[in-house]
Design a protein around this motif. Sequence first.
Motif, mmCIF file in Angstrom:
data_model
loop_
_atom_site.group_PDB
_atom_site.id
_atom_site.type_symbol
_atom_site.label_atom_id
_atom_site.label_comp_id
_atom_site.label_asym_id
_atom_site.label_seq_id
_atom_site.Cartn_x
_atom_site.Cartn_y
_atom_site.Cartn_z
ATOM 1 N N ILE A 361 46.157 23.745 75.189
ATOM 2 C CA ILE A 361 46.520 22.437 75.707
ATOM 3 C C ILE A 361 46.034 21.226 75.646
ATOM 4 N N ILE A 362 44.398 22.175 74.985
ATOM 5 C CA ILE A 362 43.391 21.787 75.033
ATOM 6 C C ILE A 362 41.974 22.299 74.560
ATOM 7 N N THR A 363 40.884 21.831 73.526
ATOM 8 C CA THR A 363 40.321 22.681 72.840
ATOM 9 C C THR A 363 38.447 22.276 73.239
ATOM 10 N N SER A 364 37.607 22.903 72.607
ATOM 11 C CA SER A 364 36.759 22.973 73.022
ATOM 12 C C SER A 364 36.097 22.510 71.771
ATOM 13 N N PRO A 365 35.721 20.884 71.305
ATOM 14 C CA PRO A 365 34.842 20.865 69.852
ATOM 15 C C PRO A 365 33.658 21.214 70.022
ATOM 16 N N ALA A 366 33.190 20.551 71.119
ATOM 17 C CA ALA A 366 31.321 21.100 71.146
ATOM 18 C C ALA A 366 31.054 21.784 72.531
ATOM 19 N N ARG A 367 29.690 22.648 72.437
ATOM 20 C CA ARG A 367 28.758 23.399 73.778
ATOM 21 C C ARG A 367 29.343 22.012 74.463
ATOM 22 N N GLY A 368 30.302 22.128 76.153
ATOM 23 C CA GLY A 368 30.143 21.442 77.197
ATOM 24 C C GLY A 368 30.817 19.882 77.670
ATOM 25 N N GLN A 369 32.100 20.529 75.703
ATOM 26 C CA GLN A 369 33.345 19.512 75.592
ATOM 27 C C GLN A 369 34.167 19.641 75.699
ATOM 28 N N VAL A 370 35.134 18.672 76.336
ATOM 29 C CA VAL A 370 37.162 19.451 76.087
ATOM 30 C C VAL A 370 37.147 18.192 75.050
ATOM 31 N N ASP A 371 38.379 18.355 75.184
ATOM 32 C CA ASP A 371 40.123 17.601 74.556
ATOM 33 C C ASP A 371 41.192 17.758 74.274
ATOM 34 N N PHE A 372 41.489 16.776 73.751
ATOM 35 C CA PHE A 372 43.106 17.115 73.620
ATOM 36 C C PHE A 372 43.635 18.409 73.125
ATOM 37 N N ALA A 373 43.994 19.011 72.944
ATOM 38 C CA ALA A 373 44.909 19.772 71.149
ATOM 39 C C ALA A 373 46.074 19.281 71.437
#
Length: 387
Positions: A361-373
């Motif tokens: 449902i979400i992703t981690s595009p970079a360390r310490g970050q989350v975004d909607f998948a």
Amino acid sequence: MDIIKGKIFCSDCIAKRWPMIFPANPFKPTAGVMPPVLIGRESVVADFDEGLSDGPGAPDRLMLITGPRGSGKTVMLTELGKMASKHRWMVIDETASEGLTDRLISRIAPEPSRISGVSFKPSVMGASLGEFSIAPALRPSTLRDAMTARLHALGKGKGLLITLDETQDASIEDMTALATAAQHMLRENAEVAFVFAGLPSLISDLLNAKVLTFLRRASIKELGDVPLQEVREAFSSTIHGAGIGIDDEALDIATEATGGYPYMIQLVGYHMWRHARRRQDGPSNVITVDDVHSGVEQARAKLGEGACAPVVKQLSERALDYLNAMAVDDGPSATSDVAQRMGESMDYANIYRQRLIGEHIITSPARGQVDFAIPFLREYLRSQKHG
């Protein structure tokens, strides 16, 4: 038949304002149904076609297609299957679920009773498949034998394509059996091809499994958002090609509303077309700005109902809180900000972060970050909160 303003209509259509000159809706926002054009995906089809023509050993005969939900993976599998059929190949389409290997063997083997590893008396240890069963340890070799037998039955100049959808849901046992059999067939320069499709996590999950290392040689095709200029051109060519008019302003509004998301492209196209066809101010063969605005509104509602609501409905209250905390941002969110908005510690919030990532449902595009998948999930959550 009746004549209105010089145009011919059927009597039953007049009440609904559906003119005969307005052709059937070419946009298909149904999962797996072919759209009028493969917007931004032509290169994938061309690569696969070339791979079939180049013969055994061509890299695009082993392909991994990844992308978020609604990016057109199933449609792409359908198109590649059609391409293989034009090459006189047999196509086996499957979706990952329990019993995958056994289903493949039953569909591929011309005469299952003659395939090594198949017995006609189901045993407790084996998996029943109609009147026969296959011992788990023999599945890879049995699948390989089934492919060899089918190729022999097909004859010279023909081949076998196996496509697998929702690959991320396949068991490691089934994927091991399929990968082992596929690897042997490819080493033998057999006329075979394999296309796997799944969510972006498919790459890391499958390629990191030691038994599936051969998949690292696969041609990886990532289906992302379609460039807006290509969306505009596709809308224009599809609409004008059907003899319907649309001006530049309407095209621009429709294009921007899609965000380049393939499923939304089909939804916007479908609903603006339908609104123009049903318009109550009289028959017309033009899609107006008002038609587009109405179509976009309906498309957003359908996207929410069909793609976002089912995801949200299955979540726990705190998991939903995590998503709502993310929806405050217009792009990737800092995990520290999400935890603060939830009023929880980083360790506590991280529990839901991991669950949501695991459910794609979400992703981690970079360390310490989350975004909607899932595209447009942010907008859907905002609309629910303020609706």
